[in-house]
Scaffold this active site. Structure first.
Site, PDB file in Angstrom:
ATOM      1  CB  SER A 111     -29.664-103.472 -16.216  1.00 44.95           C
ATOM      2  OG  SER A 111     -29.784-103.940 -17.535  1.00 44.95           O
ATOM      3  CE1 TYR A 167     -24.765-104.814 -15.778  1.00 51.21           C
ATOM      4  CE2 TYR A 167     -26.542-105.316 -17.312  1.00 51.21           C
ATOM      5  CZ  TYR A 167     -25.858-104.405 -16.525  1.00 51.21           C
ATOM      6  OH  TYR A 167     -26.284-103.096 -16.476  1.00 51.21           O
TER       7      TYR A 167
END
Ligand code: NAP
Length: 246
Positions: A144, A157
């Protein structure tokens, strides 16, 4: 003419919905036998139905990837049944808490690291011997942009994806002289449950779909894909190299 991935075995994690589901279906459509891993049996069964309707085949593996022994058992089972693995798509991931770091307990941190990092480390350990048995082992891990943006309020994350990227690049370096090719894929904002959970105010219809993204992941799984240690950025459609210090 046989399809491009005929007789190839593809393991896809997080195949019960979202990007993993669409990728598993696209790989099966290209001829691969898909080994589909996730916790949600219903999502896996829906995938199986669709793959069968397309004329393909799948093996369903209901497994929590934070059960690291489970991944080891899966490796042993694949060895026994197929003797090799051609494609590994490390896609399963969790977003974790959306909070400032100081408000996050240790447990949600370790849960995110377990699925996004340690589970992929364990997959690398357990699947490398099988990928080496393939004439063209291909591994793609889904990362990501949060990793490089050090995105505020998504600390676990972002940190997990940064760790994943480094892990994958290390593995690419370690396997550079083998038949295995190891790469990262960064999808950008895609219409999935994870995205809707993290950005509830966003109109999902403004986002591209998992099916669109999957069309770009499949070529990275093909035997004729020769790049290794690269990151494909879906948003810019650019294949990025990493700086390797002299
Ligand atoms: P999603 O719809 O929430 O799907 C996540 C998948 O991971 C599900 O199939 C889920 O299955 C599986 N999973 C989660 N925890 C697991 C566990 N402990 N064991 C086994 N499977 C587990 O999310 P997505 O958006 O498709 O995300 C796929 C990947 O793309 C992730 O790595 C994510 O970080 C990355 N990504 C997504 C976006 C985006 O905008 N959507 C952007 C950048 C990166 P079960 O719940 O059934 O186990």
């Amino acid at each position: 003419m046989s399809p491009p991935l005929a007789s190839r075995i593809a393991l896809v994690t997080g195949a019960s919905r979202g990007i993993g589901y669409a990728t598993a279906r696209a790989l099966a459509k290209a001829g691969a036998h898909v080994v589909a891993v996730a916790r949600t049996q219903g999502g896996l069964e829906e995938l199986d139905d669709e793959i069968r309707q397309d004329g393909g085949s799948a093996t369903l593996v209901p497994l929590d990837l934070s059960d690291f022994d489970g991944s080891a058992r899966l490796g042993a089972a694949l060895h026994e049944r197929h003797g090799k693995l051609d494609i590994l798509v490390g896609n399963a991931g969790v977003a974790g808490p959306s909070s400032p770091l100081g408000h996050i307990d240790l447990k949600p941190w370790t849960d995110v690291i377990a699925v996004n990092v340690t589970a992929n480390f364990q997959l690398i350990r357990c699947m490398e011997p099988l990928l080496r048995k393939s004439d063209a082992g291909r591994a793609v891990f889904i990362t990501s942009a949060a990793a490089n943006k050090a995105q505020a309020y998504l600390g676990p994350y972002a940190a997990s994806k940064a760790a994943l990227e480094t892990l994958v690049r290390v593995w690419a370096n370690e396997t550079a002289s083998t038949q295995i090719r190891v790469n990262l894929f960064s999808p950008g904002p895609i219409r999935t449950r994870m995205r809707a959970t993290v950005f509830p105010g966003e109109d999902p219809l403004t986002l591209e779909t998992p099916e669109q993204v999957a069309q770009f992941i499949v070529p990275m799984c093909r035997p004729d894909w020769n790049e290794t240690g690269k990151l494909y950025d879906y948003k810019t459609r650019m294949l990025q190299s990493f700086h390797v210090p002299a």
